[in-house]
Design a protein around this motif. Structure first.
Motif, PDB file in Angstrom:
ATOM      1  N   ARG A   7     -49.943   0.691  33.589  1.00 30.71           N
ATOM      2  CA  ARG A   7     -49.952   2.149  33.774  1.00 30.71           C
ATOM      3  C   ARG A   7     -50.719   2.586  35.009  1.00 30.71           C
ATOM      4  O   ARG A   7     -50.757   3.770  35.325  1.00 30.71           O
TER       5      ARG A   7
ATOM      6  N   CYS B 280     -46.954   5.917  31.392  1.00 29.47           N
ATOM      7  CA  CYS B 280     -46.005   5.504  30.369  1.00 29.47           C
ATOM      8  C   CYS B 280     -46.582   5.891  29.006  1.00 29.47           C
ATOM      9  O   CYS B 280     -47.744   6.309  28.904  1.00 29.47           O
ATOM     10  N   HIS B 281     -45.755   5.774  27.977  1.00 33.18           N
ATOM     11  CA  HIS B 281     -46.221   6.063  26.618  1.00 33.18           C
ATOM     12  C   HIS B 281     -46.575   4.744  25.926  1.00 33.18           C
ATOM     13  O   HIS B 281     -46.316   3.659  26.448  1.00 33.18           O
ATOM     14  N   ASN B 282     -47.147   4.835  24.753  1.00 28.25           N
ATOM     15  CA  ASN B 282     -47.607   3.642  24.040  1.00 28.25           C
ATOM     16  C   ASN B 282     -46.428   2.839  23.491  1.00 28.25           C
ATOM     17  O   ASN B 282     -45.550   3.379  22.810  1.00 28.25           O
ATOM     18  N   HIS B 283     -46.446   1.544  23.818  1.00 26.48           N
ATOM     19  CA  HIS B 283     -45.467   0.615  23.262  1.00 26.48           C
ATOM     20  C   HIS B 283     -45.986  -0.794  23.548  1.00 26.48           C
ATOM     21  O   HIS B 283     -46.873  -0.991  24.383  1.00 26.48           O
TER      22      HIS B 283
ATOM     23  N   ASN C 292     -37.832   0.779  24.885  1.00 31.29           N
ATOM     24  CA  ASN C 292     -39.069   1.563  24.917  1.00 31.29           C
ATOM     25  C   ASN C 292     -39.171   2.477  26.136  1.00 31.29           C
ATOM     26  O   ASN C 292     -40.174   3.165  26.299  1.00 31.29           O
TER      27      ASN C 292
ATOM     28  N   CYS D   7     -39.712   1.877  29.366  1.00 26.96           N
ATOM     29  CA  CYS D   7     -40.973   1.545  30.023  1.00 26.96           C
ATOM     30  C   CYS D   7     -40.926   1.872  31.520  1.00 26.96           C
ATOM     31  O   CYS D   7     -40.201   1.230  32.290  1.00 26.96           O
TER      32      CYS D   7
ATOM     33  N   THR E 222     -37.106   6.189  20.452  1.00 24.37           N
ATOM     34  CA  THR E 222     -37.333   7.442  21.186  1.00 24.37           C
ATOM     35  C   THR E 222     -36.483   8.612  20.701  1.00 24.37           C
ATOM     36  O   THR E 222     -36.691   9.736  21.149  1.00 24.37           O
TER      37      THR E 222
ATOM     38  N   TRP F 292     -39.160  17.046  25.826  1.00 25.03           N
ATOM     39  CA  TRP F 292     -38.796  15.646  25.612  1.00 25.03           C
ATOM     40  C   TRP F 292     -37.337  15.507  25.144  1.00 25.03           C
ATOM     41  O   TRP F 292     -36.855  16.249  24.283  1.00 25.03           O
TER      42      TRP F 292
END
Length: 600
Positions: free
Chosen positions: A337, A342-345, A357, A359, A512, A563
């Protein structure tokens, strides 16, 4: 001398008589020009306008039909009014408009008919027809305007209106005349040659008061008008109406395609308008109101609006990387990151996990491998070569240029090239760190919703598409549609790479876009969030279903809804279920979309 005077005078009179008789003989017997002029003065040439072709949906439900109206025509040379106020009262027209229209008619021609009062309804015609005999130089010509049994698909169907001076000048066929109606947008404009038919002409005898005395020469010179051809469109009216209901009160687009043919099942631009208001005598007034509306209902968002594709473009990146041999299913990167947010994965991820995900750091690193090929000793030149080679591959996905859909006004979007960055930053003054936002579908990249739906069709078809189109048949003959709509367009990516893509897109819904999951319908989809510098981001989602035998591909853009897994994915999921099942089994999700409370 005086004795001869009577003979001289008599001789002169005789000679004059001979001359006059000779001239009279020539006029009446050998020269018929005066006869023709006299006949023209007593003959009225009336153009018989054909009925425009009808438009149906894919299931033969009527979308557009004709409604009869009447134009009061005037021949300025013959027209005169003793009591202007009485005339205006009888015909329900203001003095100012009367003067303006009469002046326009005189400017066009003193002897040819021009419209004086346009688009008189059947009811008004019944009221005024008894007054026509009192005015020379006017007569009624019938024609038709469009009517819509359902107030749907306005931006796709388009509208007709009076031809402009500029269009008349560009008419190489010389078919049109001042006052004619012509398709101005949508299918009405694109298929104008098929829909308009062919004019006929009638010649009528009239007396000095303009009263019709019957056909000239028993109609021997008359020609019949030929109605326009009927069009069967690809639109599914039920799906179109359902999508319009879901998008009510929102801004955005929905485009649904049949992947195996490129046929457009629905094209929704929100907000839209009732197409019936752009017909009849109030066309100009209503058009002006729509044109000034801040919500831009006349703006055809599915083909004209351009947005960054967002994370959906990661699928294209994956396919280009696989085809070029730069990526493989086992290519793995950490979710670093420090490169990009990015989001959590879980991390690290391979290509399947990167798609599932979404990414961002994965594609930051993968795109750098595609661009910086190390094919030259010059770092900048290496990046430039890599970018242009990458762009060449991306363009084959129907991006960066108009697809060629059969309505006018389509935009092509933008896939940036090295020339663009040279102009912006200077030759040799940019590098990968300047353009890395392209890796996740942001930056200078722009696409239309139609192009995104076409991407979904490409993923469904495993590497090819048909140019999206609205035409299914002309007068019942499917072979009359333009040939370009029956030709496969290939992306150049091997079919074998799409299995991984389809599997990952199906799994992506769980990660998602859980709202998009429909029981017993395998949907493959991808969310996106298109950045918007002037407000909330746009919600984006593309999908196709069923995964194993795709029958629908769809793209949804909901502006300022955040989103992609909320507004866009929910809307697309409901549309898919409606089309495949014919009914909805998730009323709670439908209510969520209708309420439109996506930002929280």
């Amino acid at each position: 001398m005086n004795n001869y005077r009577p003979f001289v005078i008599g001789g002169v009179i005789f000679l004059v008589g001979i001359v006059l008789l000779t001239k009279l003989f020539l006029i009446q017997v050998t020269d018929d020009s005066y006869i023709r002029k006299a006949e023209r003065n007593a003959i009225q040439r009336i153009v018989d306008h054909p009925y425009r072709g009808l438009v149906y949906d894919r299931n033969n439900r009527l979308l557009v039909y004709n409604n009869p109206i009447f134009d009061l025509m005037v021949i300025p040379k013959e027209f005169s009014v003793k009591d202007t106020i009485q005339f205006c009262t009888f015909f329900n027209i203001s003095k100012e408009v009367l003067v303006e229209n009469l002046q326009a008619a005189k400017s066009y021609s003193w002897v040819k008919p021009s419209p004086l009062i346009r688009q008189i309804s059947i009811e008004d015609f019944a009221r005024i027809q008894d007054y026509l005999i009192d005015y020379r130089g006017v007569f009624v010509m019938s024609r038709s305007v469009r009517s819509y049994p359902q107030p749907s698909a306005a931006n796709a169907l388009g509208y007709i209106g009076e031809i402009s001076a500029g269009q008349l000048e560009r008419d190489a066929t010389k078919y049109y005349r001042q006052g004619d109606y012509v398709g101005l947008s949508g299918l009405e404009a694109y298929y104008e040659p098929e829909l308009r038919g062919r004019k006929g002409v009638k010649y009528r005898m009239v007396n000095v008061r303009g009263v019709d005395k019957g056909p000239f020469k028993d109609g021997e010179l008359d020609t019949l008008s030929i109605p326009g051809k009927n069009l069967q469109s690809t639109i599914d009216l039920d799906l179109q109406q359902y999508g319009e209901m879901l998008m009510a009160g929102k801004r955005g687009s929905v485009v649904a395609l049949e992947p195996k043919s490129g046929e457009i099942l629905s094209l929704i631009s929100a907000p839209s308008y009732d197409p019936n208001i752009l017909t009849g005598s109030k066309f100009g007034e209503n058009y002006s109101k729509l044109n000034q509306d801040g919500n831009k209902p006349l703006f055809n968002r599915p083909v004209m609006a351009m947005y960054p594709p967002g994370s959906i473009f990661k699928i294209v990146q994956s396919l280009v990387g696989l085809q070029e041999g730069i990526l493989s299913p086992n290519t793995t990167f950490s979710c670093n990151r420090s490169l990009v947010a990015c989001h959590n994965h879980p991390s690290p991820v391979n290509l399947f996990g990167a798609i599932r995900n979404s990414c961002n750091p994965y594609y930051h690193q993968a795109f750098r491998l595609m661009i910086n090929r190390e094919v030259s000793s010059n770092t900048f030149r290496d990046t430039q070569i890599g970018l242009d080679k990458w762009r060449e591959a991306v363009l084959k996905f129907g991006l960066g240029d108009r697809l060629g859909v059969d309505i006018n006004g389509e935009k092509g979007g933008s896939i940036p090239s090295s020339q663009l960055y040279n102009r912006v930053y200077g030759d040799g003054r940019w590098k990968y760190s300047t353009i890395y936002s392209l890796s996740i579908g942001q930056g200078e990249m722009l696409v239309t919703p139609l192009q995104m739906a076409n991407l979904a069709a490409i993923f469904a078809n495993k590497g090819y598409y048909y140019i999206p189109h609205f035409i299914k048949a002309v007068d019942g003959d499917s072979t009359q549609i333009p040939a370009k709509f029956r030709e496969k367009q290939y992306t150049g990516v091997d079919e074998r790479y799409f299995d991984l893509i389809q599997d990952a897109m199906k799994e992506a819904l769980s990660g998602t876009a859980a709202r998009a999951i429909v029981q017993d319908i395998a949907i493959a989809g991808k969310t996106g969030t298109a950045q918007n510098p002037s407000g909330e981001d746009h919600s984006v989602f593309i999908a196709f279903a069923p995964k194993e035998d795709p029958k629908i591909a769809i793209a949804v853009y909901v502006e300022n809804a955040g989103w992609g897994g909320r507004a866009a994915a929910s809307t697309a999921s409901l549309m898919i279920e409606k089309y495949l099942r014919g009914h909805i089994t998730r009323p709670a999700l439908e209510q969520y979309v209708l309420e439109g409370k996506f930002i929280y």
